[in-house]
Design an enzyme around this catalytic site. Structure first.
Site, PDB file in Angstrom:
ATOM      1  CB  CYS A   7      -0.983  -0.011   1.171  1.00  8.56           C
ATOM      2  SG  CYS A   7      -0.245   0.141   2.785  1.00  8.56           S
ATOM      3  CB  CYS A  79      -4.711   1.251  -2.097  1.00  9.47           C
ATOM      4  SG  CYS A  79      -2.927   1.241  -1.908  1.00  9.47           S
ATOM      5  CB  CYS A  87      -2.936   0.934  -5.650  1.00  3.51           C
ATOM      6  SG  CYS A  87      -4.034   0.341  -4.386  1.00  3.51           S
TER       7      CYS A  87
END
Length: 159
Positions: A7, A79, A87
Site C-alpha cells: 500500500c 489500497c 495504489c
C-alpha cells in the site's frame, strides 16, 4: 510462495495483512509488506489490534518497497479504491492482485468507532487470506492464469 502486501503508507492494512498471513500460513509460505511512501512507523491502533488478536508484531516495521529482501511471487495491493486512493504500481515480474480495503487510519468518530474500523479491516483481510491459504498454491504456482482468477475472486470477498 512469497507474498508482498503493498500500500502507500505501510502503517495499517499491509502490516495487518502481513501479520495475519505469517500467523496463518505454513512455513513454506511467507509474507512481507511495504509501502510506496512508508510512514516509518506502524500505526499504534494496528499494533493494539494485532496484540488483542494474539498476533506477534515482533520484527515488523513500516518500510519502502525499494528495499525488499526478496522478489515476491505475488503482489497484493490493499489500497481502498472507494476512497480514491492511488495504489502503487509494482512493475517487477509477479502475479498482481488488488484487494482494496478502506484505510482505517482515515476513520473518524469516537475511539470505539475508530477501533471498529480497524477491526473491520482485520476481518476482511483475514477472510481473504484464509481463502488464499485454502488454495492449492503449489499446484496453482504452475498455472498463473488460474491463480490470477482465484486472487481476483478473493479480492471481492467481504464480511
Amino acid at each position: 510462495m512469497n507474498i508482498l502486501f503493498l500500500c502507500t503508507g505501510n502503517s495499517c492494512r499491509s502490516i495487518i495483512a502481513e501479520a495475519i498471513f505469517n500467523t496463518l500460513a505454513s512455513p513454506e509460505h511467507h509474507a512481507i509488506s511495504a509501502g510506496s511512501q512508508p510512514k516509518g512507523f506502524i500505526h499504534p491502533r494496528s499494533l493494539a489490534l494485532l496484540s488483542r488478536k494474539g498476533i506477534s508484531t515482533e520484527g515488523y516495521s513500516s518500510k519502502s518497497w525499494d528495499s525488499l529482501p526478496y522478489t515476491p511471487d505475488i503482489v497484493i495491493t490493499v489500497c481502498g479504491n472507494a476512497a480514491g486512493e492511488v495504489c502503487p504500481a509494482y512493475l517487477a515480474p509477479a502475479i498482481r492482485a488488488h484487494w482494496g480495503v478502506d484505510d482505517p487510519d482515515k476513520a473518524t468518530g469516537s475511539d470505539a468507532e475508530i477501533d471498529r474500523a480497524f477491526e473491520t479491516t482485520y476481518n476482511i483481510l483475514k477472510i481473504r487470506i484464509q481463502a488464499l491459504l485454502a488454495l492449492p498454491l503449489a499446484e496453482l504456482k504452475g498455472d498463473p492464469i488460474q491463480l490470477q482468477v482465484e486472487l481476483d475472486h478473493i479480492g471481492t470477498l467481504t464480511i
